[in-house]
Motif scaffolding. Structure first.
Motif, PDB file in Angstrom:
ATOM      1  N   ASP A 214      45.259  33.044  41.987  1.00  0.00           N
ATOM      2  CA  ASP A 214      45.966  34.328  41.992  1.00  0.00           C
ATOM      3  C   ASP A 214      45.918  35.016  40.630  1.00  0.00           C
ATOM      4  O   ASP A 214      46.905  35.577  40.157  1.00  0.00           O
ATOM      5  CB  ASP A 214      47.418  34.171  42.459  1.00  0.00           C
ATOM      6  CG  ASP A 214      47.509  33.726  43.902  1.00  0.00           C
ATOM      7  OD1 ASP A 214      46.704  34.209  44.723  1.00  0.00           O
ATOM      8  OD2 ASP A 214      48.373  32.887  44.197  1.00  0.00           O
TER       9      ASP A 214
ATOM     10  N   GLN B 241      35.108  34.260  38.463  1.00  0.00           N
ATOM     11  CA  GLN B 241      36.065  35.104  39.174  1.00  0.00           C
ATOM     12  C   GLN B 241      36.612  34.412  40.417  1.00  0.00           C
ATOM     13  O   GLN B 241      37.793  34.569  40.748  1.00  0.00           O
ATOM     14  CB  GLN B 241      35.431  36.448  39.527  1.00  0.00           C
ATOM     15  CG  GLN B 241      35.281  37.347  38.307  1.00  0.00           C
ATOM     16  CD  GLN B 241      34.771  38.726  38.653  1.00  0.00           C
ATOM     17  OE1 GLN B 241      33.570  38.942  38.710  1.00  0.00           O
ATOM     18  NE2 GLN B 241      35.682  39.646  38.880  1.00  0.00           N
ATOM     19  N   ALA B 242      35.807  33.625  41.088  1.00  0.00           N
ATOM     20  CA  ALA B 242      36.272  32.901  42.279  1.00  0.00           C
ATOM     21  C   ALA B 242      37.360  31.893  41.911  1.00  0.00           C
ATOM     22  O   ALA B 242      38.361  31.756  42.638  1.00  0.00           O
ATOM     23  CB  ALA B 242      35.100  32.206  42.970  1.00  0.00           C
TER      24      ALA B 242
ATOM     25  N   ASN C 150      30.470  35.413  38.702  1.00  0.00           N
ATOM     26  CA  ASN C 150      31.026  35.421  40.065  1.00  0.00           C
ATOM     27  C   ASN C 150      31.837  34.156  40.306  1.00  0.00           C
ATOM     28  O   ASN C 150      32.934  34.205  40.891  1.00  0.00           O
ATOM     29  CB  ASN C 150      29.915  35.516  41.113  1.00  0.00           C
ATOM     30  CG  ASN C 150      29.267  36.874  41.162  1.00  0.00           C
ATOM     31  OD1 ASN C 150      29.779  37.855  40.644  1.00  0.00           O
ATOM     32  ND2 ASN C 150      28.099  36.933  41.796  1.00  0.00           N
TER      33      ASN C 150
ATOM     34  N   ASP D 252      42.923  37.206  37.776  1.00  0.00           N
ATOM     35  CA  ASP D 252      41.657  37.926  37.699  1.00  0.00           C
ATOM     36  C   ASP D 252      41.180  37.936  36.242  1.00  0.00           C
ATOM     37  O   ASP D 252      41.809  37.310  35.379  1.00  0.00           O
ATOM     38  CB  ASP D 252      41.781  39.338  38.277  1.00  0.00           C
ATOM     39  CG  ASP D 252      42.833  40.194  37.584  1.00  0.00           C
ATOM     40  OD1 ASP D 252      43.061  40.023  36.358  1.00  0.00           O
ATOM     41  OD2 ASP D 252      43.429  41.038  38.257  1.00  0.00           O
TER      42      ASP D 252
ATOM     43  N   LEU E 191      39.357  32.090  39.278  1.00  0.00           N
ATOM     44  CA  LEU E 191      40.528  32.897  38.927  1.00  0.00           C
ATOM     45  C   LEU E 191      41.262  33.371  40.179  1.00  0.00           C
ATOM     46  O   LEU E 191      42.486  33.246  40.280  1.00  0.00           O
ATOM     47  CB  LEU E 191      40.108  34.105  38.081  1.00  0.00           C
ATOM     48  CG  LEU E 191      39.717  33.806  36.637  1.00  0.00           C
ATOM     49  CD1 LEU E 191      38.919  34.963  36.047  1.00  0.00           C
ATOM     50  CD2 LEU E 191      40.951  33.507  35.796  1.00  0.00           C
ATOM     51  N   GLN E 192      40.520  33.897  41.139  1.00  0.00           N
ATOM     52  CA  GLN E 192      41.135  34.395  42.371  1.00  0.00           C
ATOM     53  C   GLN E 192      41.846  33.289  43.133  1.00  0.00           C
ATOM     54  O   GLN E 192      42.905  33.517  43.720  1.00  0.00           O
ATOM     55  CB  GLN E 192      40.084  35.070  43.250  1.00  0.00           C
ATOM     56  CG  GLN E 192      39.614  36.387  42.684  1.00  0.00           C
ATOM     57  CD  GLN E 192      38.404  36.954  43.417  1.00  0.00           C
ATOM     58  OE1 GLN E 192      37.836  36.328  44.311  1.00  0.00           O
ATOM     59  NE2 GLN E 192      37.986  38.156  43.011  1.00  0.00           N
ATOM     60  N   SER E 193      41.300  32.079  43.095  1.00  0.00           N
ATOM     61  CA  SER E 193      41.932  30.951  43.780  1.00  0.00           C
ATOM     62  C   SER E 193      43.271  30.585  43.153  1.00  0.00           C
ATOM     63  O   SER E 193      44.100  29.924  43.788  1.00  0.00           O
ATOM     64  CB  SER E 193      41.006  29.733  43.761  1.00  0.00           C
ATOM     65  OG  SER E 193      39.859  29.986  44.541  1.00  0.00           O
TER      66      SER E 193
END
Length: 131
Positions: A69, A62-63, A59, A71, A65-67
């Motif tokens: 932009d 992934q956070a 998790n 995945d 990665l999302q920050s």
């Protein structure tokens, strides 16, 4: 980004990773520090529970990665460290559940360690991602 798997043999595919990948057409990279089972304040979570620690570490990965932009599909390399290789491998289906559906099998290294940065942590995962 275009990925070409490099597998002179196929045994690693059963474990969910390619031996290598040729990565072409990227314009930026993200180097992600080891992610562990810590909350948003850095406090270790789930002592003595490898499965929950792996889930939270993923998790957290992934956070990050999302920050940026990105995945999990952008991950081009994984480094995994654990204080109990056998117990980690029993729970590697968690990685398969995340990477399998997106057909991403980045090259990976799994290493056993006597301990991680905080004594209650059992699992750490670092990554390189590209876009």
């Amino acid at each position: 980004m275009h990925r070409t798997p490099v597998n002179p043999w196929n045994w690693s595919l059963n474990l969910g990773y390619n031996q290598g990948e040729v990565i072409e057409g990227t314009s930026r990279q993200l180097i992600i520090a080891g992610q562990t089972a810590v909350d948003h304040e850095g406090n270790p979570q789930h002592p003595n529970d490898m499965r929950s620690q792996i889930d939270l570490a993923l998790n957290n990965l992934q956070a990050v990665l999302q920050s940026a932009d990105m995945d999990l599909g952008n991950v081009i390399r994984l480094g995994v460290y654990t204080t109990d290789v056998d117990e980690a491998l029993k729970n590697f289906d968690l990685l398969g559940m995340r990477f399998g559906p997106i057909q991403c099998a980045p090259p990976m290294t799994l290493l056993g360690a006597t301990r991680l940065a905080m004594p209650s942590l059992m699992f750490e995962i670092e990554a390189t991602a590209a876009a």
